[in-house]
Design a protein around this motif. Structure first.
Motif, PDB file in Angstrom:
ATOM      1  N   ASP A 124     -21.465  -3.590  53.399  1.00 58.12           N
ATOM      2  CA  ASP A 124     -21.584  -2.143  53.559  1.00 58.12           C
ATOM      3  C   ASP A 124     -22.801  -1.868  54.439  1.00 58.12           C
ATOM      4  O   ASP A 124     -23.921  -2.269  54.106  1.00 58.12           O
ATOM      5  CB  ASP A 124     -21.734  -1.481  52.192  1.00 58.12           C
ATOM      6  N   ARG A 134     -20.558  -7.656  48.343  1.00 56.72           N
ATOM      7  CA  ARG A 134     -19.715  -6.982  47.370  1.00 56.72           C
ATOM      8  C   ARG A 134     -19.469  -7.891  46.168  1.00 56.72           C
ATOM      9  O   ARG A 134     -19.182  -9.084  46.316  1.00 56.72           O
ATOM     10  CB  ARG A 134     -18.388  -6.584  48.003  1.00 56.72           C
ATOM     11  N   LYS A 135     -19.578  -7.301  45.007  1.00 59.39           N
ATOM     12  CA  LYS A 135     -19.227  -7.978  43.760  1.00 59.39           C
ATOM     13  C   LYS A 135     -18.316  -7.044  42.985  1.00 59.39           C
ATOM     14  O   LYS A 135     -18.782  -6.065  42.390  1.00 59.39           O
ATOM     15  CB  LYS A 135     -20.471  -8.323  42.946  1.00 59.39           C
ATOM     16  N   GLY A 136     -17.032  -7.352  43.019  1.00 57.08           N
ATOM     17  CA  GLY A 136     -16.061  -6.440  42.420  1.00 57.08           C
ATOM     18  C   GLY A 136     -16.033  -5.153  43.213  1.00 57.08           C
ATOM     19  O   GLY A 136     -15.836  -5.153  44.434  1.00 57.08           O
ATOM     20  N   ASP A 137     -16.265  -4.041  42.543  1.00 58.62           N
ATOM     21  CA  ASP A 137     -16.288  -2.742  43.218  1.00 58.62           C
ATOM     22  C   ASP A 137     -17.703  -2.320  43.603  1.00 58.62           C
ATOM     23  O   ASP A 137     -17.890  -1.227  44.165  1.00 58.62           O
ATOM     24  CB  ASP A 137     -15.667  -1.667  42.317  1.00 58.62           C
ATOM     25  N   ASP A 138     -18.679  -3.169  43.313  1.00 58.49           N
ATOM     26  CA  ASP A 138     -20.074  -2.806  43.534  1.00 58.49           C
ATOM     27  C   ASP A 138     -20.663  -3.509  44.760  1.00 58.49           C
ATOM     28  O   ASP A 138     -20.279  -4.634  45.097  1.00 58.49           O
ATOM     29  CB  ASP A 138     -20.918  -3.172  42.308  1.00 58.49           C
TER      30      ASP A 138
END
Length: 493
Positions: free
Chosen positions: A302, A402-406
């Motif tokens: 991101d 990114r880790k999952g949705d985070d």
């Protein structure tokens, strides 16, 4: 392997030494330098010099080694009397067969991108240092070895006078020297070619070294009309304990004549007060070379608050600008950042192959196909240490994943920062890119003396221009701001 830079190399040098450091580093970048190592390079390890090697031989002949000046002749006298050289061979094996840890000088030289070493030493310190630097040495001490090439070699080590494991063939007596051109002609030819094409740095020689006359005569024969510029670092004559002033002045007078004679054949001599000064100079060369290589660390899933297109434009533009200023870029191909680093670096390299080299870009994607998590962590640590060890400056961008949705902090970028600082690199977190880079920028500026103890007002101003901000900077202007920090660091090195 971590390769922390030598402490104290930032100490001030004379203008003459600084000019040499920069000129020799230019030669390193062009892969156009060679080292010629004499006995003095290994002396600090406890290896004896020629006088000590032949002391017992002189005593057996009823001669005083401290009064002898022609030690090659002394070795020949012993051979004439004994009719065999078993004692000479025993001395060589006894003094040089035990493997000792290379000196700091050996280690620095082995780390530098030097592809050719020449030596008159019998010991194996150069080979050992190269091996410890994870380099493959192609060692040549016999004529028949010259026609063979060790696969994937990183450096050639020419041992002109033989190897400790083969004392019967060591060049030691007048007979050996007088027959050298006939028995070792290919070595002389190879040396003549290197002396013509490369810049040599002679280390460990003094006017009392019995080999120097033979080495210098080869230089004289080869380069008598338009000698190439070579260098020699030599310890200035020091007064010995209880030595008469007249004797000391005489030795200084001798040295001045030697220096003038070396200048005549293209060898410029740098005088130092102590052997530790040689280490400082070599350390400064390594620092100068490494600071021409910049490690770019970063990852981004991101780019917020940056737009992806603008972020990629900035990363590629920064990489391109650094290559155009003749820096070498090293990247681990970090997620979201690595492709733009590579694209930017390749742009000038592919556009103008005369000005820029493929070697200005070193891309090392991580070996991801390691299933065991513990082994993968160990491998990544070694990989990072080796990769970062190539550079002298490190730039840190973004730093998230990114880790999952985070979106979370990229721990790999933090690890690379810690390794870079431990190895002595100059670290430049670009805080305006946010995420881990912003955290690292605050870490540096909150404790600036720990990272930049000699920071000037100008450097502080340049570093603060990279501060975290809510206002998206202009990519072109911001590229110049980052490059300015690099240039300020280089100018203060």
């Amino acid at each position: 392997m971590a390769t922390k830079q030598v402490k104290g190399v930032s100490a001030k040098f004379s203008g003459e030494v600084l000019a040499f450091i920069r000129a020799f580093t230019d030669g390193l970048v062009d892969n156009n330098v060679s080292i010629f190592a004499g006995a003095g390079l290994s002396a600090s390890l406890g290896y004896v010099n020629w006088k000590e090697l032949l002391r017992s031989v002189a005593e057996e002949l009823g001669l005083d080694i401290d009064r002898e000046t022609n030690l090659v002749a002394l070795a020949q006298y012993h051979l004439n009397e004994r009719r065999n050289r078993s004692e000479l061979n025993r001395r060589i094996i006894s003094e040089f067969s035990d493997i000792r840890k290379p000196t700091t000088n050996h280690e620095i030289l082995a780390r530098l991108p030097i592809s050719t070493y020449w030596t008159t030493n019998y010991d194996r310190m150069i080979e050992t240092a190269l091996e410890q630097a994870n380099k493959i040495a192609d060692v040549k001490y016999e004529v028949r070895q010259l026609k063979k090439t060790t696969p994937n070699r990183d450096a050639i080590v020419y041992k002109m006078h033989g190897d400790v494991e083969h004392p019967d063939d060591a060049v030691l007596t007048k007979d050996d020297y007088e027959g050298y051109f006939r028995k070792h002609e290919p070595f002389v030819t190879a040396l003549s070619g290197d002396l013509t094409a490369k810049t040599f740095l002679f280390l460990g020689f003094s006017f009392s070294d019995p080999n120097i006359d033979y080495v210098m005569s080869r230089v004289r024969v080869t380069l008598h009309q338009a000698p190439k510029q070579h260098y020699c670092i030599m310890r200035r004559e020091q007064k010995k304990a209880r030595e008469k002033n007249a004797d000391f002045e005489y030795r200084k007078h001798q040295q001045s004549f030697l220096i003038k004679d070396l200048a005549r054949i293209g060898v410029h001599t740098l005088l130092v007060d102590g052997y530790e000064d040689i280490t400082r100079i070599l350390g400064a060369i390594e620092q100068e070379y490494r600071q021409r290589t910049i490690f770019i660390s970063g990852s981004a899933d991101d780019f917020a608050p940056w737009k992806m297109e603008i972020a990629n434009q900035f990363i590629a533009g920064l990489s391109q600008a650094l290559v155009e200023k003749k820096y070498r870029i090293v990247t681990g191909f970090g997620l979201g950042v690595g492709p733009s680093v590579i694209a930017g670096a390749l742009a000038p390299i592919l556009r103008d192959k005369r000005r820029y080299r493929q070697t200005q870009l070193v891309a090392r994607p991580f070996p991801i196909a390691i299933s065991d998590a513990r082994e993968r962590r160990k491998a990544y640590q070694r990989y990072r240490e080796e990769m970062i060890g190539l550079a002298g400056i490190a730039i840190f961008l973004f730093g998230n994943k990114r880790k999952g949705d985070d979106i979370i902090d990229a721990d790999g970028v933090v690890a690379e920062f810690d390794i870079a600082f431990e190895q002595g690199l100059k670290v430049i977190p670009v805080g305006a890119t946010g995420h881990v880079a912003a955290q690292l920028w605050r870490r540096v500026t909150d404790d600036l003396p720990a990272f930049y103890p000699d920071a000037t007002v100008g450097f502080r101003r340049s570093l603060y221009a990279l501060a975290p901000t809510s206002i998206l900077p202009d990519p072109g202007a911001f590229i110049q701001a980052v490059v300015k920090v690099v240039e300020v660091i280089r100018s203060n090195a």
